[in-house]
Design an enzyme around this catalytic site. Structure first.
Site, mmCIF file in Angstrom:
data_model
loop_
_atom_site.group_PDB
_atom_site.id
_atom_site.type_symbol
_atom_site.label_atom_id
_atom_site.label_comp_id
_atom_site.label_asym_id
_atom_site.label_seq_id
_atom_site.Cartn_x
_atom_site.Cartn_y
_atom_site.Cartn_z
ATOM 1 N N ARG A 146 0.822 -1.212 0.000
ATOM 2 C CA ARG A 146 0.000 0.000 0.000
ATOM 3 C C ARG A 146 0.859 1.267 0.000
ATOM 4 N NH1 ARG A 146 -4.639 0.971 4.497
ATOM 5 N NH2 ARG A 146 -2.969 1.180 6.002
ATOM 6 N N ARG A 171 -1.555 -5.452 14.233
ATOM 7 C CA ARG A 171 -2.795 -4.697 14.003
ATOM 8 C C ARG A 171 -3.972 -5.645 13.793
ATOM 9 N NH1 ARG A 171 -0.670 -1.415 9.272
ATOM 10 N NH2 ARG A 171 -2.815 -0.770 8.931
HETATM 11 P P1 ADP Z 1 -5.933 0.712 9.535
HETATM 12 O O1 ADP Z 1 -5.404 0.654 8.152
HETATM 13 O O2 ADP Z 1 -5.214 -0.224 10.475
HETATM 14 O O3 ADP Z 1 -7.426 0.638 9.644
HETATM 15 P P2 ADP Z 1 -5.889 3.522 10.478
HETATM 16 O O4 ADP Z 1 -5.230 4.447 9.545
HETATM 17 O O5 ADP Z 1 -7.376 3.592 10.609
HETATM 18 O O6 ADP Z 1 -5.390 2.074 10.078
HETATM 19 O O7 ADP Z 1 -5.258 3.669 11.940
HETATM 20 C C1 ADP Z 1 -3.871 3.636 12.141
HETATM 21 C C2 ADP Z 1 -3.534 3.581 13.619
HETATM 22 O O8 ADP Z 1 -4.055 4.728 14.296
HETATM 23 C C3 ADP Z 1 -4.098 2.393 14.385
HETATM 24 O O9 ADP Z 1 -3.313 1.226 14.231
HETATM 25 C C4 ADP Z 1 -4.069 2.955 15.818
HETATM 26 O O10 ADP Z 1 -2.773 2.940 16.359
HETATM 27 C C5 ADP Z 1 -4.470 4.398 15.628
HETATM 28 N N1 ADP Z 1 -5.937 4.572 15.733
HETATM 29 C C6 ADP Z 1 -6.783 4.912 14.720
HETATM 30 N N2 ADP Z 1 -8.061 4.985 15.167
HETATM 31 C C7 ADP Z 1 -8.024 4.673 16.493
HETATM 32 C C8 ADP Z 1 -9.014 4.554 17.521
HETATM 33 N N3 ADP Z 1 -10.331 4.781 17.285
HETATM 34 N N4 ADP Z 1 -8.599 4.201 18.768
HETATM 35 C C9 ADP Z 1 -7.306 3.982 19.036
HETATM 36 N N5 ADP Z 1 -6.332 4.063 18.123
HETATM 37 C C10 ADP Z 1 -6.664 4.413 16.857
#
Ligand code: ADP
Ligand code: ZN
Length: 217
Positions: free
Chosen positions: A122, A166
């Site tokens: 990605r 993750r």
């Molecule tokens: P993904 O591709 O894993 O869905 P995101 O871009 O949505 O990734 O999120 C990246 C990171 O940001 C997560 O792995 C976490 O560390 C943090 N994060 C995002 N949203 C939340 C949330 N609602 N609560 C806690 N941590 C969050």
């Protein structure tokens, strides 16, 4: 429409949300994008957030909820929104219940092998956050965002090691939230991705059709 887009990392939440935003004239609130912006700042909050994100761990609920409240306050009244990446814990879901009434959960299901393959290839636009893939969703010009001309980069948490963590965090802490919305009889729109090459448009059309059936578009 107030919607949640829900699924494991790499299930296409951000990709589909950005396309749904254009078609439905709603705001998209992407927690991951907001945290990546905060991490760019050389502030105590930026450093704190970075420590969690780079390990694939969740940012603590109190920080997340405060950041979400500030962002929601910016949505113009009457406008719908799609939440991407919130809630990720039961506590966050309970807090959200007090802030807004969610109309629908858009649930994306994707097998682990697709997640790993997709995330490790990605790329993200540094300027606008648009999502690409060097193999399955190529930009017109290599390394350059189609939308804004920004530079594409690989997220520091899109490495084999962190991806595994993750997925684990999703299974343990986030997936149980589905039960929360089931119990509250919130309608679900399901999209199951079984092929690596499924173009985003196919998923988006299917989601739009289901939203229409629920009279949400
Ligand atoms: P993904 O591709 O894993 O869905 P995101 O871009 O949505 O990734 O999120 C990246 C990171 O940001 C997560 O792995 C976490 O560390 C943090 N994060 C995002 N949203 C939340 C949330 N609602 N609560 C806690 N941590 C969050
Ligand atoms: Zn861009």
């Amino acid at each position: 429409m107030k919607a949640l887009i829900f699924g494991p990392p790499g299930s296409g939440k951000g990709t589909y949300a950005s396309r749904l935003q254009a078609k439905l004239a709603v705001d998209v609130i992407a927690m991951g994008d907001i945290f990546r912006e905060i991490m760019k700042e050389d502030s105590p909050l930026g450093k704190r957030v970075k420590g969690f994100v780079e390990k694939g761990l969740l940012v603590p609920d109190d920080v997340v909820v405060e950041v979400l409240r500030q962002r929601l306050a910016k949505v113009s009244s009457g406008k719908g929104f799609i939440l991407d990446g919130f809630p990720r814990t039961i506590e966050q879901a309970e807090t959200l219940d007090k802030i807004a009434k969610i109309d629908v959960v858009i649930l994306l299901t994707v097998p682990d092998w697709i997640i790993v393959e997709r995330l490790s290839t990605r790329r993200i636009c540094r300027k606008c956050g648009e999502v690409y893939n060097v193999r399955y969703l190529k930009p017109k010009v290599e390394g350059v965002c189609d939308k804004c001309g920004g530079e594409l980069y690989q997220r520091s948490d899109d490495t084999a090691e962190v991806i595994k963590d993750r997925i684990r965090v999703y299974e343990r802490q986030t997936k149980p939230i589905l039960q929360h919305y089931n119990e509250r009889r919130i309608p679900f729109v399901d999209f199951k991705c079984e092929k690596l090459e499924t173009p985003p448009e196919v998923a988006v059309e299917s989601i739009l059709k289901e939203l229409k059936k629920l009279n949400l578009t």
